[in-house]
Design a protein around this motif. Structure first.
Motif, short mmCIF file in Angstrom:
data_model
loop_
_atom_site.label_atom_id
_atom_site.label_comp_id
_atom_site.label_asym_id
_atom_site.label_seq_id
_atom_site.Cartn_x
_atom_site.Cartn_y
_atom_site.Cartn_z
N GLN A 174 38.59 -10.59 -5.82
CA GLN A 174 38.54 -11.14 -4.46
C GLN A 174 39.91 -11.68 -4.08
N SER A 175 40.30 -11.45 -2.82
CA SER A 175 41.55 -12.02 -2.31
C SER A 175 41.33 -12.51 -0.89
N SER A 176 42.01 -13.61 -0.55
CA SER A 176 41.86 -14.20 0.78
C SER A 176 43.21 -14.74 1.25
N PHE A 177 43.52 -14.57 2.53
CA PHE A 177 44.78 -15.00 3.10
C PHE A 177 44.52 -15.76 4.40
N ASN A 178 45.27 -16.84 4.60
CA ASN A 178 45.16 -17.62 5.83
C ASN A 178 46.56 -18.07 6.24
N ASN A 179 47.02 -17.56 7.39
CA ASN A 179 48.37 -17.86 7.88
C ASN A 179 49.43 -17.53 6.83
N TRP A 180 49.23 -16.46 6.10
CA TRP A 180 50.14 -16.07 5.03
C TRP A 180 51.20 -15.14 5.61
N LEU A 181 52.43 -15.67 5.79
CA LEU A 181 53.47 -14.95 6.52
C LEU A 181 53.92 -13.68 5.82
N ALA A 182 53.78 -13.62 4.50
CA ALA A 182 54.19 -12.41 3.77
C ALA A 182 53.22 -11.26 4.00
N GLY A 183 52.06 -11.55 4.59
CA GLY A 183 51.09 -10.50 4.88
C GLY A 183 50.06 -10.35 3.79
N GLY A 184 48.96 -9.71 4.14
CA GLY A 184 47.86 -9.50 3.20
C GLY A 184 46.57 -9.30 3.95
N GLU A 185 45.56 -8.81 3.26
CA GLU A 185 44.27 -8.53 3.88
C GLU A 185 43.16 -9.03 2.97
N ASP A 186 42.21 -9.78 3.56
CA ASP A 186 41.07 -10.26 2.79
C ASP A 186 40.29 -9.08 2.22
N SER A 187 39.86 -9.22 0.98
CA SER A 187 39.09 -8.13 0.37
C SER A 187 38.19 -8.68 -0.73
N PHE A 188 37.15 -7.91 -1.02
CA PHE A 188 36.26 -8.22 -2.13
C PHE A 188 35.79 -6.92 -2.75
N SER A 189 35.77 -6.86 -4.07
CA SER A 189 35.27 -5.67 -4.75
C SER A 189 34.50 -6.06 -5.99
N GLY A 190 33.56 -5.23 -6.34
CA GLY A 190 32.77 -5.44 -7.54
C GLY A 190 32.40 -4.10 -8.16
N THR A 191 32.38 -4.06 -9.49
CA THR A 191 32.02 -2.84 -10.21
C THR A 191 31.04 -3.18 -11.32
N LEU A 192 29.90 -2.50 -11.33
CA LEU A 192 28.90 -2.69 -12.36
C LEU A 192 28.89 -1.45 -13.24
N GLY A 193 28.90 -1.64 -14.57
CA GLY A 193 28.93 -0.50 -15.48
C GLY A 193 28.03 -0.67 -16.68
N ILE A 194 27.59 0.47 -17.21
CA ILE A 194 26.80 0.49 -18.44
C ILE A 194 27.40 1.51 -19.39
N ASN A 195 27.60 1.10 -20.63
CA ASN A 195 28.02 2.00 -21.71
C ASN A 195 26.99 1.80 -22.82
N TYR A 196 26.10 2.78 -22.99
CA TYR A 196 24.94 2.59 -23.85
C TYR A 196 24.77 3.75 -24.82
N ASP A 197 24.58 3.42 -26.10
CA ASP A 197 24.34 4.42 -27.15
C ASP A 197 22.96 4.21 -27.77
N PHE A 198 22.23 5.28 -27.95
CA PHE A 198 21.01 5.22 -28.75
C PHE A 198 21.00 6.45 -29.66
N ASN A 199 21.19 6.19 -30.97
CA ASN A 199 21.43 7.24 -31.95
C ASN A 199 20.38 7.24 -33.05
N TYR A 200 20.14 8.44 -33.57
CA TYR A 200 19.15 8.63 -34.64
C TYR A 200 19.83 9.27 -35.84
N LYS A 201 19.52 8.78 -37.04
CA LYS A 201 20.05 9.39 -38.25
C LYS A 201 19.05 9.18 -39.38
N LYS A 202 18.61 10.30 -39.97
CA LYS A 202 17.68 10.24 -41.08
C LYS A 202 17.80 11.52 -41.88
N ASP A 203 17.97 11.37 -43.18
CA ASP A 203 18.16 12.52 -44.07
C ASP A 203 19.35 13.34 -43.59
#
Length: 316
Positions: A58-87
């Motif tokens: 997230q970023s926010s700017f108010n009267n910021w003379l150097a410039g900028g743009e308010d923004s928000f981002s979010g990322t949801l992720g899953i990394n999942y393993d289900f493994n079988y081993k027998k004999d």
């Protein structure tokens, strides 16, 4: 399949959770969901583990003379393993799923920062030593509609639909032989691999949205006019390598190579993924995800994506 659909259902619900849900509620819902999933998966010969991560920026700017743009981002992720081993039988399964959105103050549209759904499965029967006869399956697509962005004659931002769920979708499968020293290093060779590319036929009929001209065979992910499937037969190689770079820093590498016997075998498809987790404590980490794809049927050059941020992680 019921187990796979359960995991995807978890991701879908967490991805589109309403903004009014508190962080505490999100954590509680995630913990309940993954506990239910593990109870369903684990049994004799099975091992299940994974990570659910939430990256926020997230970023926010108010009267910021150097410039900028308010923004928000979010990322949801899953990394999942289900493994079988027998004999002398092994069966490894991995689900990779992520979805991210960026909203800036001056943009008319929220834009995706990540959109990935991939399932890998390989079953093996020991042949000799660390070598196994194998049969593998790889499926990948995206969750939601993708757009090309531009501006109209008045300078207003516009967008054109370009991709969506199962357009494209890829299914790659075939017999082979693989070598595995341990769960952190695996190499598979499959010399008779079938690859199917699925698209919505609406994109391959009528007028090409990109050029405004009648559709040309192969223009959309290599699929011919008025068709929805492209078939290829070729040689497939995959390499998986996970290592600890230093204390609390791990890197997971996956490389897939594919050469189509039926057309331009010298044009090798490349799909490389890197996922680095720099653990701060049990719940916090800095996460880096990088992916590079070369597929001349989709784009005459490399496609790359990179997502980096401080994440909230739930291991299970």
């Amino acid at each position: 399949m019921r187990k796979i659909f359960l995991l995807l259902f978890v991701l879908a619900n967490l991805t589109f959770v309403q903004a009014q849900n508190s962080e505490k509620e999100l954590v509680q819902n995630t913990e309940k969901a993954v506990k239910k999933l593990n109870d369903t998966i684990e049994g004799e010969g099975w091992k299940a583990k994974g990570i659910v991560s939430l990256l926020l920026n997230q970023s926010s700017f108010n009267n910021w003379l150097a410039g900028g743009e308010d923004s928000f981002s979010g990322t949801l992720g899953i990394n999942y393993d289900f493994n079988y081993k027998k004999d002398d039988i092994t069966w490894d399964n991995k689900i990779l799923a992520s979805y991210g959105i960026l909203q800036t103050k001056n943009s008319d549209f929220g834009k995706k920062t990540d959109d990935r759904l991939e399932f890998n499965s390989i079953v093996g029967k020991r042949a000799f030593g660390d070598w196994y006869y194998s049969f593998f399956l790889n499926f990948r697509t995206q969750f939601s509609t993708g757009y090309l962005y531009g501006k109209d004659v008045n300078g207003k931002e516009i967008r054109t639909e370009n991709t969506k769920f199962m357009s494209p979708g890829y299914l790659t499968t075939g017999p082979g032989i693989y070598w595995s020293k341990d769960e952190n290093l695996k190499i598979n060779f499959a010399p008779l691999t079938s690859k199917f590319t699925f698209v919505d036929s609406a994109y391959t009929s009528g007028i090409d949205q990109g050029t405004g001209l009648p559709y040309v065979d192969g223009a959309y992910f290599g699929v011919d006019a008025n068709k929805s499937i492209r078939y290829e037969l070729g040689f497939y190689t995959s390499v998986y390598y996970k290592l600890a770079i230093m204390t609390n820093v791990t890197a997971e590498n996956t490389l897939n190579l594919y050469s189509n016997y039926l057309e331009d075998p010298q044009n090798v498809d490349i799909n490389y993924s890197l996922n680095i987790i720099m653990k701060v404590n049990k719940f916090l980490s800095a996460n880096l995800a990088f992916q590079a794809i070369y597929d001349d049927n989709a784009f005459k050059g490399f496609q790359t994506r990179e997502v980096f941020g401080l994440g909230i992680n739930f291991g299970f």
